[in-house]
Write a protein that holds these residues in place. Structure first.
Motif, PDB file in Angstrom:
ATOM      1  N   CYS A  61      61.435 -59.605  39.798  1.00 45.81           N
ATOM      2  CA  CYS A  61      60.624 -58.389  39.975  1.00 45.81           C
ATOM      3  C   CYS A  61      59.455 -58.641  40.921  1.00 45.81           C
ATOM      4  O   CYS A  61      59.190 -57.839  41.828  1.00 45.81           O
ATOM      5  CB  CYS A  61      60.108 -57.908  38.631  1.00 45.81           C
ATOM      6  SG  CYS A  61      61.379 -57.322  37.501  1.00 45.81           S
ATOM      7  N   LEU A  62      58.750 -59.743  40.723  1.00 42.11           N
ATOM      8  CA  LEU A  62      57.575 -60.030  41.546  1.00 42.11           C
ATOM      9  C   LEU A  62      57.965 -60.227  43.010  1.00 42.11           C
ATOM     10  O   LEU A  62      57.275 -59.747  43.917  1.00 42.11           O
ATOM     11  CB  LEU A  62      56.854 -61.266  41.009  1.00 42.11           C
ATOM     12  CG  LEU A  62      56.196 -61.100  39.629  1.00 42.11           C
ATOM     13  CD1 LEU A  62      55.639 -62.431  39.143  1.00 42.11           C
ATOM     14  CD2 LEU A  62      55.104 -60.042  39.668  1.00 42.11           C
ATOM     15  N   LYS A  63      59.076 -60.899  43.241  1.00 45.54           N
ATOM     16  CA  LYS A  63      59.536 -61.115  44.616  1.00 45.54           C
ATOM     17  C   LYS A  63      59.985 -59.804  45.268  1.00 45.54           C
ATOM     18  O   LYS A  63      59.913 -59.661  46.487  1.00 45.54           O
ATOM     19  CB  LYS A  63      60.675 -62.137  44.626  1.00 45.54           C
ATOM     20  CG  LYS A  63      60.229 -63.549  44.273  1.00 45.54           C
ATOM     21  CD  LYS A  63      61.412 -64.499  44.163  1.00 45.54           C
ATOM     22  CE  LYS A  63      60.975 -65.899  43.749  1.00 45.54           C
ATOM     23  NZ  LYS A  63      62.130 -66.814  43.563  1.00 45.54           N
ATOM     24  N   GLY A  65      58.550 -56.938  44.635  1.00 44.91           N
ATOM     25  CA  GLY A  65      57.413 -56.026  44.700  1.00 44.91           C
ATOM     26  C   GLY A  65      57.405 -54.965  43.619  1.00 44.91           C
ATOM     27  O   GLY A  65      56.764 -53.921  43.783  1.00 44.91           O
ATOM     28  N   PRO A  67      56.243 -53.923  39.887  1.00 39.75           N
ATOM     29  CA  PRO A  67      55.386 -54.284  38.753  1.00 39.75           C
ATOM     30  C   PRO A  67      56.224 -54.561  37.518  1.00 39.75           C
ATOM     31  O   PRO A  67      57.205 -53.858  37.248  1.00 39.75           O
ATOM     32  CB  PRO A  67      54.510 -53.046  38.559  1.00 39.75           C
ATOM     33  CG  PRO A  67      54.506 -52.370  39.898  1.00 39.75           C
ATOM     34  CD  PRO A  67      55.874 -52.623  40.473  1.00 39.75           C
ATOM     35  N   CYS A  86      52.851 -64.271  41.081  1.00 41.83           N
ATOM     36  CA  CYS A  86      52.313 -62.916  41.170  1.00 41.83           C
ATOM     37  C   CYS A  86      51.232 -62.841  42.245  1.00 41.83           C
ATOM     38  O   CYS A  86      51.218 -61.917  43.076  1.00 41.83           O
ATOM     39  CB  CYS A  86      51.752 -62.491  39.820  1.00 41.83           C
ATOM     40  SG  CYS A  86      51.123 -60.804  39.774  1.00 41.83           S
ATOM     41  N   ASN A  89      52.665 -63.108  45.816  1.00 38.45           N
ATOM     42  CA  ASN A  89      53.351 -61.899  46.281  1.00 38.45           C
ATOM     43  C   ASN A  89      52.484 -60.641  46.171  1.00 38.45           C
ATOM     44  O   ASN A  89      52.990 -59.538  46.393  1.00 38.45           O
ATOM     45  CB  ASN A  89      54.642 -61.703  45.479  1.00 38.45           C
ATOM     46  CG  ASN A  89      55.719 -62.699  45.850  1.00 38.45           C
ATOM     47  OD1 ASN A  89      56.491 -62.470  46.781  1.00 38.45           O
ATOM     48  ND2 ASN A  89      55.784 -63.810  45.123  1.00 38.45           N
ATOM     49  N   LYS A  90      51.198 -60.846  45.815  1.00 42.96           N
ATOM     50  CA  LYS A  90      50.286 -59.704  45.629  1.00 42.96           C
ATOM     51  C   LYS A  90      50.922 -58.654  44.717  1.00 42.96           C
ATOM     52  O   LYS A  90      50.950 -57.456  45.006  1.00 42.96           O
ATOM     53  CB  LYS A  90      49.894 -59.092  46.972  1.00 42.96           C
ATOM     54  CG  LYS A  90      49.102 -60.035  47.878  1.00 42.96           C
ATOM     55  CD  LYS A  90      48.711 -59.368  49.184  1.00 42.96           C
ATOM     56  CE  LYS A  90      47.796 -60.267  50.013  1.00 42.96           C
ATOM     57  NZ  LYS A  90      48.411 -61.574  50.356  1.00 42.96           N
ATOM     58  N   GLY A  91      51.462 -59.167  43.607  1.00 44.66           N
ATOM     59  CA  GLY A  91      52.220 -58.311  42.707  1.00 44.66           C
ATOM     60  C   GLY A  91      51.436 -57.845  41.503  1.00 44.66           C
ATOM     61  O   GLY A  91      50.199 -57.911  41.462  1.00 44.66           O
ATOM     62  N   THR A  92      52.175 -57.384  40.504  1.00 44.36           N
ATOM     63  CA  THR A  92      51.594 -56.817  39.288  1.00 44.36           C
ATOM     64  C   THR A  92      52.338 -57.371  38.084  1.00 44.36           C
ATOM     65  O   THR A  92      53.565 -57.274  38.007  1.00 44.36           O
ATOM     66  CB  THR A  92      51.710 -55.283  39.292  1.00 44.36           C
ATOM     67  OG1 THR A  92      51.133 -54.778  40.497  1.00 44.36           O
ATOM     68  CG2 THR A  92      51.007 -54.686  38.098  1.00 44.36           C
ATOM     69  N   PHE A  93      51.579 -57.931  37.137  1.00 42.69           N
ATOM     70  CA  PHE A  93      52.210 -58.544  35.967  1.00 42.69           C
ATOM     71  C   PHE A  93      51.315 -58.374  34.748  1.00 42.69           C
ATOM     72  O   PHE A  93      50.095 -58.520  34.823  1.00 42.69           O
ATOM     73  CB  PHE A  93      52.469 -60.030  36.215  1.00 42.69           C
ATOM     74  CG  PHE A  93      53.018 -60.765  35.020  1.00 42.69           C
ATOM     75  CD1 PHE A  93      54.232 -60.388  34.478  1.00 42.69           C
ATOM     76  CD2 PHE A  93      52.316 -61.814  34.436  1.00 42.69           C
ATOM     77  CE1 PHE A  93      54.754 -61.044  33.365  1.00 42.69           C
ATOM     78  CE2 PHE A  93      52.827 -62.478  33.333  1.00 42.69           C
ATOM     79  CZ  PHE A  93      54.044 -62.100  32.791  1.00 42.69           C
ATOM     80  N   LYS A 221      47.589 -53.410  41.161  1.00 49.48           N
ATOM     81  CA  LYS A 221      47.918 -54.765  41.600  1.00 49.48           C
ATOM     82  C   LYS A 221      47.086 -55.755  40.796  1.00 49.48           C
ATOM     83  O   LYS A 221      45.904 -55.509  40.530  1.00 49.48           O
ATOM     84  CB  LYS A 221      47.608 -54.954  43.094  1.00 49.48           C
ATOM     85  CG  LYS A 221      48.417 -54.067  44.029  1.00 49.48           C
ATOM     86  CD  LYS A 221      49.865 -54.472  44.064  1.00 49.48           C
ATOM     87  CE  LYS A 221      50.655 -53.639  45.067  1.00 49.48           C
ATOM     88  NZ  LYS A 221      52.097 -53.990  45.067  1.00 49.48           N
TER      89      LYS A 221
END
Length: 233
Positions: A61-63, A65, A67, A86, A89-93, A221
């Motif tokens: 999921c993080l790769k 993009g 959340p 996270c 990849n400037k992701g959301t967790f 984010k």
């Protein structure tokens, strides 16, 4: 929102029902069997899978993009790795050992009580958790979170499932048919006892909290907890 369910057991099915009732769409129901899954058109993913699958699910999921929130326990040795991924990849967790809104208030109450009791050496603390016989891990992630909150605000140094030694906090794990989840924190002295208890009546509370958490993170984010969702940091 378009929701991906990663893990489609009893919890996944309950989340599906609540998500649909709240106006969301379930666009993916993944229950293993293939290493990869398609997250196209997914606004957010909810992971209630297995400890052996969670890291791959969350990483995917993080790769991509997307959340992702996770309520799977038993994989936290890799938590720092997921946090780093996270951020990369400037992701959301968001991870929670328990998504129940009541339990997360209970966590706050537990920490506050631990601070109050920390100066009263005559009281000894203990945690008991009781779950259904299908629960794979012991102690529960919720019990571990309670233990960590108590240790952080007291002189206890660690927790154990065995007979506790000096400065160790004892946890007792019970497995009984058809018990969704009960957690007790008890302070006992020779004179009296103080006890706080949270009792889940069904999976509905866990599932509702997970959907509310997904609603919270889907347009944000960063790395979050249920304290952020409930604004009780």
């Amino acid at each position: 929102m378009n929701i991906a369910l990663l893990g489609y057991g009893k919890m996944g099915k309950t989340i599906e029902t609540i998500g649909i009732n709240r106006g969301h769409h379930i666009v993916l129901k993944y229950d293993g069997g293939a290493e990869n899954f398609n997250l196209e058109n997914c606004d957010v993913a909810i992971d209630f899978s297995l400890p052996t699958a969670a890291v791959n699910n969350i990483s995917t999921c993080l790769k991509a993009g997307v959340p992702v929130i996770s309520g799977t326990t038993g994989w936290l040795k890799d938590y720092d790795k997921i946090v780093a991924l996270c951020k990369e990849n400037k992701g959301t967790f968001l991870y929670a050992s328990n998504f129940s809104l009541g339990v997360n208030i209970f966590f706050k109450l537990n920490a506050t009580l631990a601070k109050l009791m920390s100066k009263l050496e005559q009281y000894k603390a203990n945690i008991t958790e009781t779950h259904h016989t299908q629960k794979r891990d012991a102690p529960s992630g919720t019990a571990i979170t309670l233990a960590e909150g108590l240790i952080e605000n007291s002189d206890y140094s660690s927790w154990t499932l065995d007979s506790p030694k000096a400065k160790q906090l004892g946890i007792e794990a019970k497995r009984i048919d058809d018990v969704p989840g009960t957690h007790e924190v008890v302070y006992k002295s020779q004179e009296d006892s103080i006890q706080i208890t949270h009792t889940a009546h069904s999976r509905q509370g866990f599932a509702l909290g997970a959907v509310i958490a997904a609603e919270f993170v889907h347009d944000k984010k960063g790395i979050f907890t249920m304290k952020d969702v409930l604004n009780i940091s």
